[in-house]
Motif scaffolding. Structure first.
Motif, PDB file in Angstrom:
ATOM      1  N   PRO A   1      22.239 -12.321  21.027  1.00  0.00           N
ATOM      2  CA  PRO A   1      23.490 -13.027  21.334  1.00  0.00           C
ATOM      3  C   PRO A   1      24.683 -12.436  20.588  1.00  0.00           C
ATOM      4  O   PRO A   1      24.634 -12.253  19.367  1.00  0.00           O
ATOM      5  CB  PRO A   1      23.201 -14.463  20.872  1.00  0.00           C
ATOM      6  N   SER A   2      25.750 -12.130  21.328  1.00  0.00           N
ATOM      7  CA  SER A   2      26.926 -11.500  20.723  1.00  0.00           C
ATOM      8  C   SER A   2      28.164 -12.377  20.805  1.00  0.00           C
ATOM      9  O   SER A   2      29.257 -11.945  20.452  1.00  0.00           O
ATOM     10  CB  SER A   2      27.201 -10.150  21.407  1.00  0.00           C
ATOM     11  N   ASP A   3      27.985 -13.638  21.263  1.00  0.00           N
ATOM     12  CA  ASP A   3      29.143 -14.531  21.343  1.00  0.00           C
ATOM     13  C   ASP A   3      29.554 -15.043  19.968  1.00  0.00           C
ATOM     14  O   ASP A   3      30.731 -15.285  19.709  1.00  0.00           O
ATOM     15  CB  ASP A   3      28.862 -15.704  22.289  1.00  0.00           C
ATOM     16  N   LYS A   4      28.562 -15.187  19.079  1.00  0.00           N
ATOM     17  CA  LYS A   4      28.842 -15.577  17.695  1.00  0.00           C
ATOM     18  C   LYS A   4      27.962 -14.719  16.789  1.00  0.00           C
ATOM     19  O   LYS A   4      26.756 -14.611  17.014  1.00  0.00           O
ATOM     20  CB  LYS A   4      28.539 -17.053  17.459  1.00  0.00           C
ATOM     21  N   PHE A   5      28.572 -14.116  15.767  1.00  0.00           N
ATOM     22  CA  PHE A   5      27.785 -13.255  14.880  1.00  0.00           C
ATOM     23  C   PHE A   5      28.401 -13.206  13.492  1.00  0.00           C
ATOM     24  O   PHE A   5      29.557 -13.560  13.298  1.00  0.00           O
ATOM     25  CB  PHE A   5      27.658 -11.834  15.457  1.00  0.00           C
ATOM     26  N   VAL A   6      27.597 -12.760  12.526  1.00  0.00           N
ATOM     27  CA  VAL A   6      28.028 -12.650  11.133  1.00  0.00           C
ATOM     28  C   VAL A   6      27.833 -11.199  10.698  1.00  0.00           C
ATOM     29  O   VAL A   6      26.717 -10.673  10.772  1.00  0.00           O
ATOM     30  CB  VAL A   6      27.204 -13.569  10.211  1.00  0.00           C
TER      31      VAL A   6
ATOM     32  N   GLY B   1      19.577 -14.847  15.036  1.00  0.00           N
ATOM     33  CA  GLY B   1      19.736 -16.016  14.180  1.00  0.00           C
ATOM     34  C   GLY B   1      18.512 -16.905  14.226  1.00  0.00           C
ATOM     35  O   GLY B   1      17.633 -16.750  15.090  1.00  0.00           O
TER      36      GLY B   1
ATOM     37  N   GLU C   1      20.772 -18.873   8.691  1.00  0.00           N
ATOM     38  CA  GLU C   1      21.926 -18.645   9.569  1.00  0.00           C
ATOM     39  C   GLU C   1      21.473 -18.643  11.035  1.00  0.00           C
ATOM     40  O   GLU C   1      20.514 -17.979  11.402  1.00  0.00           O
ATOM     41  CB  GLU C   1      22.586 -17.308   9.215  1.00  0.00           C
ATOM     42  N   THR C   2      22.180 -19.403  11.874  1.00  0.00           N
ATOM     43  CA  THR C   2      21.804 -19.508  13.291  1.00  0.00           C
ATOM     44  C   THR C   2      22.503 -18.453  14.156  1.00  0.00           C
ATOM     45  O   THR C   2      22.090 -18.225  15.299  1.00  0.00           O
ATOM     46  CB  THR C   2      22.145 -20.905  13.839  1.00  0.00           C
ATOM     47  N   ARG C   3      23.549 -17.821  13.635  1.00  0.00           N
ATOM     48  CA  ARG C   3      24.240 -16.778  14.396  1.00  0.00           C
ATOM     49  C   ARG C   3      23.562 -15.428  14.198  1.00  0.00           C
ATOM     50  O   ARG C   3      22.829 -15.226  13.227  1.00  0.00           O
ATOM     51  CB  ARG C   3      25.708 -16.695  13.965  1.00  0.00           C
ATOM     52  N   THR C   4      23.804 -14.507  15.104  1.00  0.00           N
ATOM     53  CA  THR C   4      23.277 -13.144  14.982  1.00  0.00           C
ATOM     54  C   THR C   4      23.841 -12.494  13.716  1.00  0.00           C
ATOM     55  O   THR C   4      25.026 -12.642  13.400  1.00  0.00           O
ATOM     56  CB  THR C   4      23.666 -12.313  16.220  1.00  0.00           C
TER      57      THR C   4
END
Length: 222
Positions: free
Chosen positions: A125-130, A221, A151-154
């Motif tokens: 997923p690339s909509d939200k990432f760290v 994530g 962390e739940t984001r990529t």
């Protein structure tokens, strides 16, 4: 009015240098380069004869005030790193902050940076990432990994080829053997490679195939 330009340079393929970047580097009074030997090859390739000065993590604390004063007196400068966009896991933040404090105009050109293509081609997923850059080598590493495991984001990391297997081992330990991982190396170059799978599968691959080149690790994530 004089200003500071932040100019991205290719991360491997010289064809990724933009026409605007070439023009700016030819027009400024001075180019601040992380490694003048590395950047010298790039400038020669594009017939850029602008004077160059070293600006790297070991001297930037000492030179920032002098550079700001020179810009205030009318010099226009461009900051480049060895590859990619300045200030992204490279020197640049201190100079940008100092210029902002003195109301010096700053212009950042769009251009190459390694983590974006690695993220997009990972299939994660690339909509939200760290973006984490490089993990701490020793002090604080375990604490950071324990925090990021939730962390739940990529997640996106940079890593050297010499530490990749160790870092993947840590991913298995702290994130779990089944966590999805994508490792991209040598992006935009002839031997570009992306290996995808579980953390354990990717670790197994690089335990058997010694990696080379610049590396981006993308982790799903939680």
């Amino acid at each position: 009015m004089a200003k500071l330009y932040l100019v991205p340079t290719p991360i491997g393929n010289l064809e990724d240098m933009t026409l605007r970047a070439i023009r700016i580097l030819k027009e400024v009074h001075l180019i601040l380069a992380e490694d003048t030997r590395t950047s010298g090859k790039l400038l020669r390739h594009f017939d850029i004869e602008t004077p160059m000065q070293s600006h790297h993590m070991h001297n930037e604390h000492k030179t920032v005030n002098t550079l700001v004063n020179r810009i205030q007196k009318g010099e226009t400068m461009a900051l480049i790193s060895d590859a990619g966009t300045p200030a992204i896991s490279d020197p640049g933040f201190l100079l940008v902050r100092a210029c902002i404090a003195e109301d010096i105009p700053i212009e950042c050109l769009p251009g190459p940076t390694a983590f974006v293509p690695a993220l997009v081609k990972s299939g994660l997923p690339s909509d939200k990432f760290v973006f984490e850059g490089f993990l701490p080598p020793k002090k604080g590493r375990q604490t950071r990994l324990q925090l990021l495991a939730e962390e739940t984001r990529t997640l996106i990391f940079y890593e050297s080829p010499y530490k990749l297997v160790k870092t993947l081992s840590d991913v298995v330990t702290y994130f779990g053997a089944d966590r999805p991982v994508s490792v991209s190396r040598e992006l935009t170059k002839i031997y570009e490679e992306t290996i995808r799978g579980t953390a354990e599968e990717v670790l197994q691959y690089y335990s058997e195939h010694s990696p080379k080149g610049e590396i981006v690790i993308v982790i799903g994530g939680k």
